[in-house]
Motif scaffolding. Structure first.
Motif, PDB file in Angstrom:
ATOM      1  N   LYS A 331      -9.427   9.671 -18.631  1.00 23.16           N
ATOM      2  CA  LYS A 331      -8.684   8.664 -19.401  1.00 23.16           C
ATOM      3  C   LYS A 331      -7.199   8.715 -19.064  1.00 23.16           C
ATOM      4  CE  LYS A 331     -10.357   9.600 -23.604  1.00 23.16           C
ATOM      5  NZ  LYS A 331     -10.620   9.423 -25.040  1.00 23.16           N
ATOM      6  N   LEU A 332      -6.687   9.925 -18.881  1.00 22.49           N
ATOM      7  CA  LEU A 332      -5.267  10.072 -18.548  1.00 22.49           C
ATOM      8  C   LEU A 332      -4.969   9.501 -17.162  1.00 22.49           C
ATOM      9  CD1 LEU A 332      -2.749  11.274 -19.891  1.00 22.49           C
ATOM     10  CD2 LEU A 332      -3.222  13.404 -18.673  1.00 22.49           C
ATOM     11  N   GLU A 333      -5.864   9.745 -16.207  1.00 20.25           N
ATOM     12  CA  GLU A 333      -5.675   9.209 -14.850  1.00 20.25           C
ATOM     13  C   GLU A 333      -5.695   7.678 -14.859  1.00 20.25           C
ATOM     14  OE1 GLU A 333      -7.692  12.915 -12.317  1.00 20.25           O
ATOM     15  OE2 GLU A 333      -8.847  11.109 -12.804  1.00 20.25           O
ATOM     16  N   HIS A 334      -6.630   7.102 -15.588  1.00 19.55           N
ATOM     17  CA  HIS A 334      -6.718   5.635 -15.642  1.00 19.55           C
ATOM     18  C   HIS A 334      -5.464   5.038 -16.278  1.00 19.55           C
ATOM     19  CE1 HIS A 334      -8.425   1.628 -16.112  1.00 19.55           C
ATOM     20  NE2 HIS A 334      -8.083   1.667 -17.392  1.00 19.55           N
ATOM     21  N   SER A 335      -5.000   5.642 -17.369  1.00 22.32           N
ATOM     22  CA  SER A 335      -3.820   5.120 -18.057  1.00 22.32           C
ATOM     23  C   SER A 335      -2.576   5.211 -17.183  1.00 22.32           C
ATOM     24  CB  SER A 335      -3.601   5.903 -19.361  1.00 22.32           C
ATOM     25  OG  SER A 335      -2.413   5.486 -19.997  1.00 22.32           O
ATOM     26  N   LEU A 336      -2.369   6.356 -16.517  1.00 24.13           N
ATOM     27  CA  LEU A 336      -1.181   6.528 -15.686  1.00 24.13           C
ATOM     28  C   LEU A 336      -1.213   5.609 -14.469  1.00 24.13           C
ATOM     29  CD1 LEU A 336       1.447   8.013 -15.094  1.00 24.13           C
ATOM     30  CD2 LEU A 336       0.121   9.800 -13.930  1.00 24.13           C
ATOM     31  N   GLY A 410      -2.044  11.324 -28.480  1.00 25.14           N
ATOM     32  CA  GLY A 410      -2.407  10.495 -27.334  1.00 25.14           C
ATOM     33  C   GLY A 410      -1.230   9.929 -26.569  1.00 25.14           C
ATOM     34  N   ARG A 411      -0.006  10.078 -27.097  1.00 17.90           N
ATOM     35  CA  ARG A 411       1.150   9.559 -26.381  1.00 17.90           C
ATOM     36  C   ARG A 411       1.565  10.552 -25.301  1.00 17.90           C
ATOM     37  NH1 ARG A 411       7.470   9.795 -27.471  1.00 17.90           N
ATOM     38  NH2 ARG A 411       8.088   8.398 -25.802  1.00 17.90           N
ATOM     39  N   TYR A 412       2.020  10.046 -24.148  1.00 16.38           N
ATOM     40  CA  TYR A 412       2.517  10.943 -23.113  1.00 16.38           C
ATOM     41  C   TYR A 412       3.772  10.352 -22.475  1.00 16.38           C
ATOM     42  CZ  TYR A 412       0.266   7.816 -19.705  1.00 16.38           C
ATOM     43  OH  TYR A 412      -0.111   6.721 -18.957  1.00 16.38           O
ATOM     44  N   VAL A 413       4.579  11.245 -21.912  1.00 18.82           N
ATOM     45  CA  VAL A 413       5.738  10.868 -21.110  1.00 18.82           C
ATOM     46  C   VAL A 413       5.558  11.511 -19.752  1.00 18.82           C
ATOM     47  CG1 VAL A 413       8.239  10.998 -20.850  1.00 18.82           C
ATOM     48  CG2 VAL A 413       7.249  10.698 -23.115  1.00 18.82           C
ATOM     49  N   ALA A 414       5.512  10.658 -18.726  1.00 14.72           N
ATOM     50  CA  ALA A 414       5.366  11.144 -17.344  1.00 14.72           C
ATOM     51  C   ALA A 414       6.748  11.171 -16.704  1.00 14.72           C
ATOM     52  CB  ALA A 414       4.423  10.235 -16.569  1.00 14.72           C
ATOM     53  N   ASP A 415       7.200  12.352 -16.350  1.00 12.36           N
ATOM     54  CA  ASP A 415       8.544  12.528 -15.786  1.00 12.36           C
ATOM     55  C   ASP A 415       8.431  12.603 -14.270  1.00 12.36           C
ATOM     56  OD1 ASP A 415      11.167  12.957 -15.406  1.00 12.36           O
ATOM     57  OD2 ASP A 415      11.283  14.855 -16.499  1.00 12.36           O
ATOM     58  N   GLY A 416       9.141  11.689 -13.595  1.00 12.75           N
ATOM     59  CA  GLY A 416       9.054  11.626 -12.140  1.00 12.75           C
ATOM     60  C   GLY A 416       9.551  12.893 -11.459  1.00 12.75           C
ATOM     61  N   ASP A 443       6.256   5.878 -20.105  1.00 15.65           N
ATOM     62  CA  ASP A 443       5.634   6.080 -21.417  1.00 15.65           C
ATOM     63  C   ASP A 443       4.222   5.529 -21.376  1.00 15.65           C
ATOM     64  OD1 ASP A 443       7.688   7.275 -23.050  1.00 15.65           O
ATOM     65  OD2 ASP A 443       8.767   5.386 -22.868  1.00 15.65           O
ATOM     66  N   GLY A 444       3.280   6.270 -21.919  1.00 15.05           N
ATOM     67  CA  GLY A 444       1.895   5.812 -21.933  1.00 15.05           C
ATOM     68  C   GLY A 444       1.166   6.252 -23.173  1.00 15.05           C
ATOM     69  N   LEU A 445      -0.039   5.726 -23.322  1.00 14.18           N
ATOM     70  CA  LEU A 445      -0.840   6.015 -24.517  1.00 14.18           C
ATOM     71  C   LEU A 445      -2.303   6.079 -24.127  1.00 14.18           C
ATOM     72  CD1 LEU A 445      -0.504   6.316 -27.640  1.00 14.18           C
ATOM     73  CD2 LEU A 445      -1.075   3.896 -27.802  1.00 14.18           C
ATOM     74  N   VAL A 446      -2.965   7.157 -24.538  1.00  7.25           N
ATOM     75  CA  VAL A 446      -4.392   7.333 -24.285  1.00  7.25           C
ATOM     76  C   VAL A 446      -5.160   6.927 -25.530  1.00  7.25           C
ATOM     77  CG1 VAL A 446      -6.198   9.032 -23.819  1.00  7.25           C
ATOM     78  CG2 VAL A 446      -4.024   9.173 -22.613  1.00  7.25           C
ATOM     79  N   ASP A 447      -6.205   6.134 -25.337  1.00  5.34           N
ATOM     80  CA  ASP A 447      -7.047   5.725 -26.472  1.00  5.34           C
ATOM     81  C   ASP A 447      -7.933   6.903 -26.864  1.00  5.34           C
ATOM     82  OD1 ASP A 447      -8.679   4.592 -28.330  1.00  5.34           O
ATOM     83  OD2 ASP A 447      -9.143   2.807 -27.147  1.00  5.34           O
ATOM     84  N   LEU A 448      -7.641   7.520 -28.001  1.00  5.36           N
ATOM     85  CA  LEU A 448      -8.368   8.729 -28.398  1.00  5.36           C
ATOM     86  C   LEU A 448      -9.829   8.436 -28.743  1.00  5.36           C
ATOM     87  CD1 LEU A 448      -5.676  10.444 -30.662  1.00  5.36           C
ATOM     88  CD2 LEU A 448      -6.141  10.839 -28.256  1.00  5.36           C
ATOM     89  N   LEU A 449     -10.134   7.195 -29.118  1.00  8.36           N
ATOM     90  CA  LEU A 449     -11.503   6.882 -29.547  1.00  8.36           C
ATOM     91  C   LEU A 449     -12.366   6.304 -28.433  1.00  8.36           C
ATOM     92  CD1 LEU A 449     -11.142   5.363 -33.133  1.00  8.36           C
ATOM     93  CD2 LEU A 449     -11.868   7.645 -32.454  1.00  8.36           C
ATOM     94  N   SER A 450     -11.786   6.019 -27.279  1.00  6.03           N
ATOM     95  CA  SER A 450     -12.596   5.450 -26.197  1.00  6.03           C
ATOM     96  C   SER A 450     -13.424   6.542 -25.534  1.00  6.03           C
ATOM     97  CB  SER A 450     -11.690   4.774 -25.170  1.00  6.03           C
ATOM     98  OG  SER A 450     -10.913   5.752 -24.489  1.00  6.03           O
ATOM     99  N   SER A 451     -14.468   6.103 -24.879  1.00  5.69           N
ATOM    100  CA  SER A 451     -15.331   7.052 -24.170  1.00  5.69           C
ATOM    101  C   SER A 451     -14.937   7.085 -22.700  1.00  5.69           C
ATOM    102  CB  SER A 451     -16.794   6.631 -24.312  1.00  5.69           C
ATOM    103  OG  SER A 451     -17.606   7.450 -23.493  1.00  5.69           O
ATOM    104  N   SER A 452     -14.779   8.266 -22.158  1.00  3.60           N
ATOM    105  CA  SER A 452     -14.413   8.395 -20.738  1.00  3.60           C
ATOM    106  C   SER A 452     -15.529   7.946 -19.824  1.00  3.60           C
ATOM    107  CB  SER A 452     -14.059   9.854 -20.426  1.00  3.60           C
ATOM    108  OG  SER A 452     -15.165  10.701 -20.703  1.00  3.60           O
TER     109      SER A 452
END
Length: 454
Positions: A331-336, A410-416, A443-452
């Motif tokens: 899920k994290l890979e798809h969101s990023l 579920g929130r993330y910050v990706a630092d270059g 800035d991103g957000l992972v859906d905690l309730l979705s199925s991978s």
């Protein structure tokens, strides 16, 4: 004789008839608005957010650690969301404590219950009038926070597109609707805390603890949400809707956590209001030394809400695909990868490079958490991801590295982390001067309730 008797009975019935609810409501509303504390807070809600947003856009540094904070210079809609994030953390629970948490206790401190009961002649209508009037004042405060922050942002920066939490650019009209909807969702969670304030005010009487109940609960939930809890437990908390509105700013919208959060807030609102009502109508108003229901308040107030939470956890676990922390590598890979593709096109427009579509870029991400000995799931600041993409006509594959800080909600910050030409620096050199680099931090957000697996 018979006519005289009927007249006497009719007069007696008229004398004992309760006061009209509308009149009692207006009386309670005037009492609330007559308090200097209420007037000051109400004025602050309608003025301070706009001043803050306008001042922040001229400051040397932006609140980049707050969601949407890094876009405050780009559009006026971001400021309203920064204010909303802050309000969901502290301001909204404090407002409910100041108004609903004191609406019954003030009668205990002043010793005016006897006069009020004689005037109204109905504890039921007194409760309804106090509850509705306090909700009215809280709604006016929340409306002021939203209107002021929006007006301040639009006046200082302007009506420009907003970048969502998946990197997609939202047109001003769409962004406006989402901002208003986000404030409306947070207002539902505010209702739950207002109901808890009513319950604390009724149960604890003149004790200052009644005033502090919503604020203390908000502080407790803030601490709990920092823990790596199972996602079903996290979703069952009444503060979930204070976070779930962020899912509106992804495409498709993450509606699962938002719907669950709103339902949980409404359940808490109904349960806490019903408990406050039962405690109030059963109270002995002849006891002038009444100082709260003590142990009975714990049993009839707090314990049922604990049961509601336990039942909510069971229902959420049964009807949703929620499992574990809800944060998984796929899920994290798809969101990023999705966010990167959208932001890459934004950077290309800034640098006047040829436009490419997301399909042409074929962006992908590969993430790892803490090395080979750590399971690739859960929150943490030890996520490291490599994003790859393709340019039409080029043989080489582009790649960029990011360090991710993923929080439990579920929130993330990706630092270059390089290469510097892509995401290494905050500004990028454009034909008109330096501009913020969209790929520097994501800035991103992972859906905690979705199925991978979906």
């Amino acid at each position: 004789m018979t006519t005289a008797t009927q007249r006497v009975r009719a007069e007696a019935t008229t004398r004992t008839r309760p006061a009209r609810l509308a009149g009692v409501y207006r009386f309670e509303l005037v009492k609330l608005l007559a308090q200097w504390r209420t007037r000051i807070v109400l004025a602050a809600c309608w003025l301070l957010p706009g001043i803050f947003v306008a001042a922040a856009t001229h400051a040397s540094s932006q609140p980049t650690d707050t969601v949407f904070g890094r876009w405050m210079l780009a559009t006026g809609w971001a400021g309203a969301l920064v204010v909303l994030s802050f309000c969901c953390t502290w301001a909204l629970p404090l407002l409910t404590a100041l108004v609903a948490g004191d609406v019954f206790a003030t009668e205990d401190r002043l010793g005016t219950w006897r006069h009020l009961l004689i005037a109204v002649r109905s504890p039921h209508r007194i409760f309804a009038a106090k509850a509705i009037s306090s909700i009215t004042v809280i709604a006016a405060m929340v409306a002021g926070l939203a209107a002021s922050s929006i007006a301040g942002g639009l006046a200082a920066v302007g009506d420009h597109p907003l970048v969502g939490l998946d990197g997609r650019s939202l047109e001003p009209g769409h962004a406006a609707r989402l901002v208003l909807l986000a404030w409306a969702c947070a207002s539902v969670a505010t209702l739950a805390f207002a109901a808890i304030g009513l319950l604390g005010s009724v149960a604890l009487g003149r004790s200052p603890m009644g005033l502090l109940v919503p604020a203390l609960l908000a502080l407790l939930l803030q601490l709990v949400q920092l823990l790596p809890l199972p996602v079903a437990v996290r979703m069952a908390l009444p503060s979930e809707a204070f976070l779930a509105w962020r899912g509106l700013f992804t495409t498709p919208a993450q509606t699962g956590p938002l719907v669950v959060g709103l339902v949980v807030s409404l359940v808490w609102t109904l349960a806490a209001t019903a408990l406050a009502y039962l405690l109030f109508v059963r109270r002995d108003f002849t006891d002038l030394a009444y100082d709260g229901a003590g142990r009975r308040a714990l049993l009839t107030g707090a314990l049922p809400l604990v049961v509601v939470t336990a039942l909510s956890v069971g229902v959420i676990a049964a009807v949703t695909p929620a499992s574990g922390s809800g944060i998984e590598r796929t899920k994290l890979e798809h969101s990023l990868a999705t966010s990167y593709a959208h932001l890459y096109r934004l950077q290309a427009r800034e640098l006047h490079r040829p436009d490419v579509t997301e399909a042409q870029l074929r962006t992908a991400a590969s993430c790892d958490k803490g090395g080979s000995l750590v399971q690739d799931s859960g929150p943490g600041n030890d996520w490291r991801c490599v994003v790859t993409w393709h340019i039409p006509g080029a043989v080489a594959v582009g790649s960029a590295t990011y360090q991710l800080d993923v929080t439990a909600d579920g929130r993330y910050v990706a630092d270059g982390d390089g290469p510097k030409e892509v995401n290494g620096y905050f500004p990028v050199r454009t034909a008109t001067g330096d501009s913020p680099n969209p790929l520097w931090q994501v800035d991103g957000l992972v859906d905690l309730l979705s199925s991978s697996k979906g």
